[in-house]
Write a protein that holds these residues in place. Structure first.
Motif, PDB file in Angstrom:
ATOM      1  N   GLU A  86       0.981  -1.111   0.053  1.00 51.80           N
ATOM      2  CA  GLU A  86       0.006  -0.042  -0.134  1.00 51.80           C
ATOM      3  C   GLU A  86       1.030   1.149  -0.055  1.00 51.80           C
ATOM      4  OE1 GLU A  86      -2.681  -0.657   3.254  1.00 51.80           O
ATOM      5  OE2 GLU A  86      -3.612  -2.426   2.368  1.00 51.80           O
ATOM      6  N   PHE A  87       1.969   1.083   0.802  1.00 54.10           N
ATOM      7  CA  PHE A  87       2.960   2.414   0.424  1.00 54.10           C
ATOM      8  C   PHE A  87       3.544   2.346  -0.748  1.00 54.10           C
ATOM      9  CE2 PHE A  87       2.663   2.113   5.236  1.00 54.10           C
ATOM     10  CZ  PHE A  87       2.168   3.434   5.675  1.00 54.10           C
ATOM     11  N   LYS A 101      -6.041  11.537  -6.830  1.00 55.74           N
ATOM     12  CA  LYS A 101      -7.245  10.856  -7.138  1.00 55.74           C
ATOM     13  C   LYS A 101      -6.930   9.223  -7.726  1.00 55.74           C
ATOM     14  CE  LYS A 101     -11.756  11.516  -9.011  1.00 55.74           C
ATOM     15  NZ  LYS A 101     -12.365  12.139  -9.962  1.00 55.74           N
ATOM     16  N   ILE A 102      -5.683   9.053  -8.236  1.00 54.88           N
ATOM     17  CA  ILE A 102      -5.477   7.924  -8.962  1.00 54.88           C
ATOM     18  C   ILE A 102      -4.851   7.050  -7.934  1.00 54.88           C
ATOM     19  CG2 ILE A 102      -3.735   6.690 -10.298  1.00 54.88           C
ATOM     20  CD1 ILE A 102      -4.376   9.010 -12.709  1.00 54.88           C
ATOM     21  N   GLN A 103      -4.153   7.675  -6.941  1.00 49.15           N
ATOM     22  CA  GLN A 103      -3.490   6.991  -5.681  1.00 49.15           C
ATOM     23  C   GLN A 103      -4.639   6.494  -4.907  1.00 49.15           C
ATOM     24  OE1 GLN A 103      -1.349   8.575  -2.060  1.00 49.15           O
ATOM     25  NE2 GLN A 103       0.173   8.966  -3.867  1.00 49.15           N
ATOM     26  N   ALA A 104      -5.502   7.066  -4.564  1.00 54.39           N
ATOM     27  CA  ALA A 104      -6.676   6.617  -3.867  1.00 54.39           C
ATOM     28  C   ALA A 104      -7.494   5.819  -4.446  1.00 54.39           C
ATOM     29  CB  ALA A 104      -7.690   7.822  -3.423  1.00 54.39           C
ATOM     30  N   THR A 105      -7.482   5.627  -5.661  1.00 52.20           N
ATOM     31  CA  THR A 105      -8.310   4.837  -6.392  1.00 52.20           C
ATOM     32  C   THR A 105      -7.450   3.378  -6.423  1.00 52.20           C
ATOM     33  OG1 THR A 105      -9.736   6.393  -7.818  1.00 52.20           O
ATOM     34  CG2 THR A 105      -9.589   4.140  -8.580  1.00 52.20           C
ATOM     35  N   ALA A 135      -6.793   1.925 -12.140  1.00 46.90           N
ATOM     36  CA  ALA A 135      -7.091   3.348 -11.642  1.00 46.90           C
ATOM     37  C   ALA A 135      -6.759   4.404 -12.715  1.00 46.90           C
ATOM     38  CB  ALA A 135      -6.198   3.506 -10.303  1.00 46.90           C
ATOM     39  N   CYS A 136      -5.758   4.415 -13.352  1.00 45.47           N
ATOM     40  CA  CYS A 136      -5.530   5.223 -14.194  1.00 45.47           C
ATOM     41  C   CYS A 136      -6.425   5.319 -15.430  1.00 45.47           C
ATOM     42  CB  CYS A 136      -4.112   5.121 -14.957  1.00 45.47           C
ATOM     43  SG  CYS A 136      -2.796   5.764 -14.022  1.00 45.47           S
ATOM     44  N   LYS A 137      -6.851   4.276 -15.603  1.00 45.27           N
ATOM     45  CA  LYS A 137      -8.088   4.033 -16.914  1.00 45.27           C
ATOM     46  C   LYS A 137      -9.423   4.351 -16.084  1.00 45.27           C
ATOM     47  CE  LYS A 137      -8.006   0.367 -19.277  1.00 45.27           C
ATOM     48  NZ  LYS A 137      -8.096  -1.128 -19.797  1.00 45.27           N
ATOM     49  N   ALA A 138      -9.795   4.225 -14.943  1.00 50.48           N
ATOM     50  CA  ALA A 138     -11.027   4.654 -14.349  1.00 50.48           C
ATOM     51  C   ALA A 138     -11.021   6.154 -14.247  1.00 50.48           C
ATOM     52  CB  ALA A 138     -11.048   3.925 -12.965  1.00 50.48           C
ATOM     53  N   GLU A 139      -9.817   6.707 -13.996  1.00 51.39           N
ATOM     54  CA  GLU A 139      -9.803   8.218 -13.577  1.00 51.39           C
ATOM     55  C   GLU A 139      -9.466   8.939 -14.898  1.00 51.39           C
ATOM     56  OE1 GLU A 139     -11.142   9.221 -10.857  1.00 51.39           O
ATOM     57  OE2 GLU A 139     -11.159   7.742  -9.862  1.00 51.39           O
ATOM     58  N   GLU A 140      -9.280   8.202 -16.129  1.00 52.87           N
ATOM     59  CA  GLU A 140      -9.337   9.011 -17.300  1.00 52.87           C
ATOM     60  C   GLU A 140      -8.046   9.610 -17.448  1.00 52.87           C
ATOM     61  OE1 GLU A 140     -12.762  10.996 -18.537  1.00 52.87           O
ATOM     62  OE2 GLU A 140     -13.747   9.191 -18.282  1.00 52.87           O
TER      63      GLU A 140
END
Length: 172
Positions: A86-87, A101-105, A135-140
């Motif tokens: 996680e770290f 936002k990507i990190q959180a997702t 996450a990159c894909k989901a957050e565009e």
């Protein structure tokens, strides 16, 4: 903005500490059973996204030798590994200068994945990278698997192979 009271996050992903412990215990128990039965716990993901489980060991002596060498992780040891990765998710996202936002997702995807699977079944490094990619894909925020893999000296095919199982584990 979505209403939290009617969200799938609230309905499917809010757990009591006892429920979380039970989920981790069940995944750990399944991996231990696989180790006893097959002499291995690693579940491979094929190119088409299907899962390949270890082959059943027919020779009892060979199986006994493997048991003497391989010891299953305890639940708290798995927790330490999950926390470490996680770290690492945060470190990789910072290195690529991804938005928070990507990190959180990616962290949410990683945590949700390991509510269903043991770290003995799927290597956390592979899942970590796949969670960042999805996450990159989901957050565009477009980044290719090749670019992500190259940036941290990892085979991009591992990321792509694990994509479907990570998405299925989200279960939302």
């Amino acid at each position: 903005m979505a209403d939290f009271l009617t969200s799938t996050h609230r309905a499917k992903w809010i757990f009591t500490p006892h429920e979380l412990k039970d989920k981790y215990k069940a995944a750990n128990h399944r991996a231990k059973q696989m180790l006893e039965k097959y002499g291995a716990t690693r579940v491979d993901v094929d190119l088409d996204g299907s899962l390949a489980y270890p082959e059943l060991q027919s020779d009892v002596k060979e199986n006994a030798e493997k048991h003497s060498r391989t010891k299953p992780l305890k639940i708290d040891e798995e927790q330490l590994l999950r926390a470490f990765y996680e770290f690492k998710i945060q470190d990789v996202c910072d290195a690529f200068k991804f938005p928070r936002k990507i990190q959180a997702t990616a962290l949410i995807y990683f945590k949700r994945f390991y509510l269903q699977w043991s770290v003995m079944e799927h290597h956390p490094k592979d899942i970590m990278l796949t969670c960042i990619y999805t996450a990159c894909k989901a957050e565009e925020n477009h980044v290719s698997a090749e670019e992500l893999g190259k940036g941290i000296d990892q085979d991009h095919q591992v990321i792509l192979n694990n994509e479907m199982i990570v998405l299925q584990a989200r279960n939302d």
